[in-house]
Design a protein around this motif. Sequence first.
Motif, short mmCIF file in Angstrom:
data_model
loop_
_atom_site.label_atom_id
_atom_site.label_comp_id
_atom_site.label_asym_id
_atom_site.label_seq_id
_atom_site.Cartn_x
_atom_site.Cartn_y
_atom_site.Cartn_z
N ALA A 75 8.55 -0.89 0.79
CA ALA A 75 7.09 -0.83 0.59
C ALA A 75 6.37 -1.14 1.90
O ALA A 75 6.79 -1.99 2.66
CB ALA A 75 6.66 -1.81 -0.50
N SER A 76 5.30 -0.43 2.10
CA SER A 76 4.45 -0.66 3.26
C SER A 76 3.35 -1.65 2.87
O SER A 76 3.00 -1.76 1.70
CB SER A 76 3.83 0.66 3.69
N TYR A 77 2.83 -2.37 3.84
CA TYR A 77 1.75 -3.34 3.57
C TYR A 77 0.58 -3.03 4.47
O TYR A 77 0.74 -2.47 5.57
CB TYR A 77 2.24 -4.78 3.80
N PHE A 117 -4.64 -10.40 13.99
CA PHE A 117 -3.50 -11.14 13.46
C PHE A 117 -2.33 -11.16 14.44
O PHE A 117 -1.44 -11.98 14.32
CB PHE A 117 -3.04 -10.53 12.12
N GLY A 118 -2.35 -10.25 15.40
CA GLY A 118 -1.29 -10.20 16.40
C GLY A 118 0.00 -9.59 15.89
O GLY A 118 1.03 -9.67 16.55
N ILE A 119 -0.07 -8.96 14.72
CA ILE A 119 1.12 -8.42 14.07
C ILE A 119 0.67 -7.44 12.99
O ILE A 119 -0.45 -7.55 12.48
CB ILE A 119 1.94 -9.59 13.46
N THR A 120 1.53 -6.50 12.64
CA THR A 120 1.18 -5.59 11.55
C THR A 120 1.24 -6.32 10.21
O THR A 120 1.91 -7.36 10.09
CB THR A 120 2.15 -4.39 11.49
N ALA A 121 0.56 -5.78 9.23
CA ALA A 121 0.57 -6.39 7.89
C ALA A 121 1.99 -6.42 7.32
O ALA A 121 2.39 -7.40 6.68
CB ALA A 121 -0.37 -5.63 6.96
N ALA A 144 0.82 -1.21 0.00
CA ALA A 144 0.00 0.00 0.00
C ALA A 144 0.85 1.26 0.00
O ALA A 144 1.88 1.33 0.67
CB ALA A 144 -0.90 0.00 1.23
N CYS A 145 0.38 2.24 -0.73
CA CYS A 145 1.02 3.55 -0.74
C CYS A 145 0.84 4.19 0.63
O CYS A 145 -0.25 4.18 1.20
CB CYS A 145 0.37 4.43 -1.82
N GLN A 146 1.90 4.76 1.17
CA GLN A 146 1.81 5.40 2.48
C GLN A 146 1.07 6.73 2.41
O GLN A 146 0.60 7.23 3.42
CB GLN A 146 3.20 5.60 3.06
N ASN A 147 0.95 7.30 1.19
CA ASN A 147 0.27 8.58 1.03
C ASN A 147 -1.24 8.42 0.85
O ASN A 147 -2.02 9.13 1.46
CB ASN A 147 0.83 9.36 -0.15
N CYS A 148 -1.65 7.49 -0.04
CA CYS A 148 -3.07 7.39 -0.40
C CYS A 148 -3.68 6.02 -0.15
O CYS A 148 -4.87 5.82 -0.41
CB CYS A 148 -3.27 7.81 -1.86
N GLN A 177 3.89 -9.88 6.28
CA GLN A 177 4.43 -10.06 4.93
C GLN A 177 5.91 -10.43 4.99
O GLN A 177 6.37 -11.32 4.28
CB GLN A 177 4.23 -8.80 4.09
N ARG A 178 6.64 -9.79 5.88
CA ARG A 178 8.07 -10.09 6.05
C ARG A 178 8.27 -11.52 6.54
O ARG A 178 9.13 -12.25 6.04
CB ARG A 178 8.70 -9.10 7.03
N TYR A 179 7.46 -11.96 7.50
CA TYR A 179 7.55 -13.35 7.99
C TYR A 179 7.23 -14.35 6.89
O TYR A 179 7.88 -15.39 6.78
CB TYR A 179 6.61 -13.58 9.18
N ILE A 180 6.25 -14.06 6.08
CA ILE A 180 5.89 -14.95 4.97
C ILE A 180 7.05 -15.06 3.99
O ILE A 180 7.43 -16.16 3.58
CB ILE A 180 4.61 -14.46 4.25
#
Length: 130
Positions: A53-55, A83-87, A24-28, A91-94
């Motif tokens: 990139a942000s998720y 989920f107990g964790i940020t997206a 996801a875009c951090q702006n929009c 994503q990083r764990y996956i």
Amino acid sequence: MNNVQGLLAASVISIQNSCFIYPACQNCFSRLILDSRRFNCLKCGCTGEAKDASYRYRLSLKVADTNDLFDITVFGSCLDPFFGITAKNLQRYIQDFHQLSGETNTESSIRALVQAVETCFIGKRFIFGV
């Protein structure tokens, strides 16, 4: 975006898709286009390195109250407690799991994650701000 017009108490009938994390875009907050090294937001033009990139969570649900069926999409950090964790960290764990396991067919691990999400949400009743 956070204007809650009303509340809906409903039970989750199904998860509508298996892709519940997106870059996801951090702006929009629009979906980013990723290649191996860069990301690009088609909506606002934001660019950067793919590793930065942000998720975000995007969970599409079919829900039912006592009278009707509804399609509801829940976005963002309000799903972090479930989920107990940020997206981004999920994503990083996956990605790390796929690299460490040497798994070339990621379908089985993705399916296991989808089954876990289904177990946590399907049949449960929630109050949704709509």
